[in-house]
Write an enzyme that holds these catalytic residues in place. Sequence first.
Site, PDB file in Angstrom:
ATOM      1  N   CYS A  86       0.453  -0.992   0.030  1.00  0.00           N
ATOM      2  CA  CYS A  86      -0.060  -0.006   0.226  1.00  0.00           C
ATOM      3  C   CYS A  86       0.718   0.993  -0.052  1.00  0.00           C
ATOM      4  O   CYS A  86       1.380   1.485   1.497  1.00  0.00           O
ATOM      5  CB  CYS A  86      -0.509  -0.025   1.111  1.00  0.00           C
ATOM      6  SG  CYS A  86      -1.527   1.100   1.391  1.00  0.00           S
ATOM      7  N   GLU A 109      -3.791   1.685  -6.268  1.00  0.00           N
ATOM      8  CA  GLU A 109      -3.469   0.467  -6.426  1.00  0.00           C
ATOM      9  C   GLU A 109      -3.054   0.633  -8.169  1.00  0.00           C
ATOM     10  O   GLU A 109      -3.740   1.086  -8.503  1.00  0.00           O
ATOM     11  CB  GLU A 109      -3.687  -0.531  -5.556  1.00  0.00           C
ATOM     12  CG  GLU A 109      -2.784  -1.485  -6.295  1.00  0.00           C
ATOM     13  CD  GLU A 109      -1.445  -1.936  -5.683  1.00  0.00           C
ATOM     14  OE1 GLU A 109      -0.449  -1.408  -6.694  1.00  0.00           O
ATOM     15  OE2 GLU A 109      -0.954  -1.773  -4.242  1.00  0.00           O
TER      16      GLU A 109
END
Length: 222
Positions: free
Chosen positions: A2, A104
């Site tokens: 992340c 992402e």
Amino acid sequence: MCGRFTIDASEKEILDEYDLQGPIHDFQPRYNVAPGQPVLAVIHDGQKKRAGFLKWGLVPSWANDPKIGYKMINARSESAHQKPSFKRLLARKRCLIIADSFYEWQKTEEGKQPKRISLENRKLFTFAGLWDKWDQDDEAMYTCTILTREANDFMQPIHHREPVILPKDKEDDWIEPIVHDPQDMHQFVMSLPDQPLHAYDVSTIVNSAKNESEACIKPLIS
């Protein structure tokens, strides 16, 4: 992993959602939070929950060089209970890191396509985080890392890892002011259910952490 996220919410929304006493000093909505920057986190001091900012990128208390933080923005939940950098933090220094989405990058034939990913059933949510205080030569620094795990079925086509998102009813359990065995906290994380996710394409302007505006979260029109 992340590596970027957002927190598009008002201070009141956050205070109400997490039953906090305000104000949250220096708070403002963020559209492209990056490693090395302050992130809004919640801890429990033994008497009440408190919100404040931690620098994203863990610098363990024993580190000689604070630059190590740039290599420790994430901690693998599968092995954190075995690693010296994270083991004792799992026992006593757990935090909630507040967000409303994360980014992402999905590999495509045209290149990497950024996606904004949020929860289907609630606006605000929290990542499971660990924090520590680094203190050297009268310089104190409070830093954190986000736990990650293998991607669920929804995330697999996008990326093989995802942040650990806490169910609403597990958030207080995560930060309760009780020292736990790291193995027990490992089992706690491993037992967390998948959270229902939603994703859409956004502009590549999010690729640069210098870009920080609502344009970052605007759906990309093909």
